[in-house]
Design an enzyme around this catalytic site. Sequence first.
Site, PDB file in Angstrom:
ATOM      1  N   ARG A  62     -23.854 -13.228  -5.005  1.00 49.48           N
ATOM      2  CA  ARG A  62     -25.057 -13.736  -5.665  1.00 49.48           C
ATOM      3  C   ARG A  62     -25.175 -13.207  -7.091  1.00 49.48           C
ATOM      4  NH1 ARG A  62     -30.466 -11.875  -5.411  1.00 49.48           N
ATOM      5  NH2 ARG A  62     -29.919 -10.451  -3.719  1.00 49.48           N
ATOM      6  N   TYR A 115     -34.113 -35.607 -19.758  1.00 49.17           N
ATOM      7  CA  TYR A 115     -33.537 -35.953 -18.457  1.00 49.17           C
ATOM      8  C   TYR A 115     -34.614 -35.937 -17.375  1.00 49.17           C
ATOM      9  CZ  TYR A 115     -30.991 -35.076 -14.093  1.00 49.17           C
ATOM     10  OH  TYR A 115     -30.546 -35.103 -12.789  1.00 49.17           O
ATOM     11  N   ASP A 187     -29.835 -29.852 -23.968  1.00 52.43           N
ATOM     12  CA  ASP A 187     -28.980 -30.265 -22.860  1.00 52.43           C
ATOM     13  C   ASP A 187     -27.844 -31.088 -23.457  1.00 52.43           C
ATOM     14  OD1 ASP A 187     -27.770 -31.572 -20.675  1.00 52.43           O
ATOM     15  OD2 ASP A 187     -29.619 -31.530 -19.515  1.00 52.43           O
ATOM     16  N   LYS A 212     -20.610 -32.775 -14.290  1.00 56.78           N
ATOM     17  CA  LYS A 212     -20.280 -34.013 -14.990  1.00 56.78           C
ATOM     18  C   LYS A 212     -18.954 -33.871 -15.762  1.00 56.78           C
ATOM     19  CE  LYS A 212     -24.288 -35.584 -13.515  1.00 56.78           C
ATOM     20  NZ  LYS A 212     -25.043 -34.394 -13.129  1.00 56.78           N
TER      21      LYS A 212
END
Length: 399
Positions: A62, A115, A187, A212
């Site tokens: 983590r 977005y 972004d 992406k």
Amino acid sequence: MPDQRAKPTTTTTCVQAGLLPTPSATFPLAPPIWQTAAFTYPDLETMEGILVGELPGFIYARYGLPNHHQLERALAELEGAETAVVTASGMSAIAATLFGLTRPGQRVLADTHVYRGTRLLLEQDLARFGVRVDFIDCGDLAAVQQGLREPARLLWVDTLTNPTLRIRNLPRLAALARAAGALLVVDNTFATPIHCRPLAWGATLVVHSTTKMLGGHHDASGGVVAGPAELIEVIRQQVVRFGGRGGAFDAWLIQRGLVTLPLRVAQSSASALTLAQRLAAHPTVRWVSYPGLPGHPEHQLAERLFTGGYGAVVTFELAGGEPAVRRFLRALRLVRFAETLGGAITTIVHPATTSHRALAPTERTALGISDGLLRLSVGLEEVEDLWADLEQALAASIH
């Protein structure tokens, strides 16, 4: 004298055999996958040294694995950043940035065309914790300047708006944010650092969905935030508290995707420009949005900010509205109808019935999203094959 020490039992050997190191004078040509949840310490002194940052080392998945660390170094270098933190998804990176850098009573000013996932997080989650959120059209620089007269912690924009592909003037926005004491967060998922590096134009932080273009193969999920170490460390701790790290294999796959990123981006962008030009000339297409077309409202800005192409995404509107869209999608053979972008396979999506379906028609219209709008993400197939598929589907859309 024979060794009198007890030999491990078969059970213990099975459990611990994999922990034995394998000596080697060579290094792997490809990075290994560190598929472990935790690391062991030789003693308390080593543990303490790692925890306070005096010794290099890893603790727990983590907190970060070697695969995360390697990917962070690569992505920070690509974006020209001091450092970076990788996460389980693009939304995890966005959430950690927003929650890590804001406090109750502060304000976030975000682009109206940000977005959709980011907007929902701002409206439905961040605002519940006492952070004021206002939206403004960041294509209108005078409106942004007016909006920043009231103190804001963050100004949040996308390099290219989704799905309308309008370009934001990053140098001007950075100057306005800096003068107002706000941090500009960009972004950059659609553009990638191959085409545009927002930090070089004055942004404070840059985020990506590495799912992406950076990963590029539709097989891994991830996100990243890159920028100054002082801010990234705050975001990193938020990622740890959120449990938003992601697995070693996804990080490994995304790093493998970086190997071919320049080649993939060049191919996809070149094909996208060709398809945009042909779509713009087709009688069943009402209009096309692509920064590489001279008729795009920010084409000159794109030529200034972008290098090596204009991106893999093309947005266009069919003249026949949603009925034509339904016929068009059913007729496609190579292009896949899927809610993703930026991969090796060419995909298409209908925003009005997917990402923006919850909005009222008037709200969608205000964002420039009509019932006939389609977003095409161009992959690596031969461009003539893609055009043949699009052309026959366009013909089918009018019958």
